[in-house]
Design a protein around this motif. Structure first.
Motif, short mmCIF file in Angstrom:
data_model
loop_
_atom_site.label_atom_id
_atom_site.label_comp_id
_atom_site.label_asym_id
_atom_site.label_seq_id
_atom_site.Cartn_x
_atom_site.Cartn_y
_atom_site.Cartn_z
N THR A 31 1.24 -3.83 1.61
CA THR A 31 2.03 -2.79 0.85
C THR A 31 1.65 -1.51 1.34
OG1 THR A 31 1.71 -4.02 -1.29
CG2 THR A 31 2.07 -1.69 -1.31
N VAL A 32 0.63 -1.29 1.86
CA VAL A 32 -0.03 -0.02 2.63
C VAL A 32 0.73 -0.01 4.00
CG1 VAL A 32 -1.84 1.24 3.94
CG2 VAL A 32 -2.20 0.24 1.53
N ARG A 33 1.01 -1.07 4.68
CA ARG A 33 1.63 -1.03 6.00
C ARG A 33 3.26 -0.88 5.83
NH1 ARG A 33 -2.26 0.63 7.87
NH2 ARG A 33 -3.69 -0.42 9.33
N ASP A 34 3.88 -1.12 4.59
CA ASP A 34 5.32 -1.14 4.22
C ASP A 34 5.58 0.39 3.90
OD1 ASP A 34 5.70 -3.54 4.88
OD2 ASP A 34 5.87 -4.38 2.62
N ARG A 35 4.52 1.30 3.73
CA ARG A 35 4.84 2.64 3.41
C ARG A 35 5.34 3.55 4.47
NH1 ARG A 35 4.22 1.57 -1.76
NH2 ARG A 35 2.24 1.56 -2.51
N ASP A 36 6.19 4.40 4.11
CA ASP A 36 6.66 5.28 5.23
C ASP A 36 5.47 6.25 5.75
OD1 ASP A 36 9.16 4.74 5.14
OD2 ASP A 36 10.03 5.92 3.62
N GLY A 37 5.60 6.82 6.80
CA GLY A 37 4.54 7.78 7.27
C GLY A 37 3.84 7.29 8.19
N ASP A 38 2.82 8.01 8.75
CA ASP A 38 1.75 7.36 9.80
C ASP A 38 0.82 6.26 9.21
OD1 ASP A 38 2.57 9.02 11.78
OD2 ASP A 38 1.20 10.75 11.01
N PRO A 39 0.54 5.41 9.84
CA PRO A 39 -0.41 4.13 9.37
C PRO A 39 -1.71 4.67 9.47
CG PRO A 39 0.33 4.03 11.71
CD PRO A 39 0.96 5.14 11.27
N VAL A 40 -2.28 4.24 8.26
CA VAL A 40 -3.66 4.59 7.96
C VAL A 40 -4.66 3.53 8.50
CG1 VAL A 40 -5.20 5.08 6.01
CG2 VAL A 40 -3.06 5.82 5.83
N PRO A 41 -5.66 3.65 9.38
CA PRO A 41 -6.52 2.70 9.65
C PRO A 41 -7.07 1.90 8.43
CG PRO A 41 -7.17 4.73 10.89
CD PRO A 41 -5.97 5.23 9.50
N VAL A 42 -7.05 0.61 8.64
CA VAL A 42 -7.65 -0.24 7.57
C VAL A 42 -8.63 -1.20 8.30
CG1 VAL A 42 -7.27 -1.96 5.92
CG2 VAL A 42 -5.73 -0.18 6.25
N LEU A 43 -9.94 -1.19 7.51
CA LEU A 43 -10.88 -2.24 7.92
C LEU A 43 -11.19 -3.17 6.71
CD1 LEU A 43 -13.55 -3.01 9.28
CD2 LEU A 43 -14.72 -1.27 7.82
N MET A 44 -10.81 -4.55 6.98
CA MET A 44 -11.08 -5.58 5.99
C MET A 44 -12.23 -6.16 6.04
SD MET A 44 -8.32 -8.48 4.97
CE MET A 44 -7.11 -7.44 4.26
N LEU A 45 -12.89 -6.31 4.72
CA LEU A 45 -14.16 -6.96 4.65
C LEU A 45 -13.57 -8.40 4.10
CD1 LEU A 45 -16.01 -4.13 2.88
CD2 LEU A 45 -15.96 -4.76 5.60
N THR A 46 -14.13 -9.44 4.93
CA THR A 46 -14.10 -10.71 4.45
C THR A 46 -14.95 -11.69 4.37
OG1 THR A 46 -12.40 -12.71 4.72
CG2 THR A 46 -13.18 -11.34 6.89
N ALA A 47 -15.11 -12.56 3.23
CA ALA A 47 -16.08 -13.56 3.01
C ALA A 47 -15.85 -14.83 4.04
CB ALA A 47 -16.42 -13.91 1.73
N ALA A 48 -14.31 -14.83 4.37
CA ALA A 48 -14.08 -16.00 5.47
C ALA A 48 -14.54 -15.98 6.81
CB ALA A 48 -12.67 -15.89 5.27
N THR A 49 -14.75 -17.13 7.48
CA THR A 49 -15.18 -17.11 8.73
C THR A 49 -14.32 -16.09 9.46
OG1 THR A 49 -13.61 -18.73 9.57
CG2 THR A 49 -15.65 -19.51 8.64
#
Length: 127
Positions: free
Chosen positions: A66-84
């Motif tokens: 959803t964030v990536r589908d927004r108009d405008g400059d992309p905001v950097p995203v750091l994802m935290l995951t418990a997956a390998t």
């Protein structure tokens, strides 16, 4: 001042990241689930998002798309995951994540990544 949005359903993780990021001089907003995270994203217009992959109501991958589908400059995203590392990144890269970090992590790991990604993003977008 750079505004960081932390979206995580674990209050302890939100507090830990808030303390570490504020210590680095960032303004921090938090949200406890994906839906609240999107509402806060729209209200605050953060410069950076730290996002948990597995949350109730709306998971981090749906928030990222959803964030990536927004108009405008992309905001950097750091994802935290418990997956390998391989599985977590494999799901997040196609959606446009900038970096994945596997749990458990240290506050120093997060602040170093945020500092690096924010610096790179600002350098790239100021040209």
């Amino acid at each position: 001042m750079t505004v960081i949005l932390v979206i995580d359903d674990d209050p302890g993780t939100c507090q830990l990241l808030t303390d570490a990021l504020q210590h680095q001089g960032y303004s921090v907003q938090t949200a406890g689930d994906g839906l609240a995270g999107l509402r806060t994203f729209e209200a605050v217009h953060p410069d950076f998002v730290v996002l948990d992959a597995d949350m109730p109501l709306l998971d981090g991958h749906a928030v990222l798309r959803t964030v990536r589908d927004r108009d405008g400059d992309p905001v950097p995203v750091l994802m935290l995951t418990a997956a390998t590392p391989l599985n977590g990144a494999a799901r997040a890269w196609p959606d446009g994540v900038d970096y994945c970090l596997t749990k458990p992590f240290t506050p120093d790991e997060v602040t170093k990544l945020v500092n690096s990604l924010v610096g790179a993003w600002w350098a790239e977008n100021e040209q």
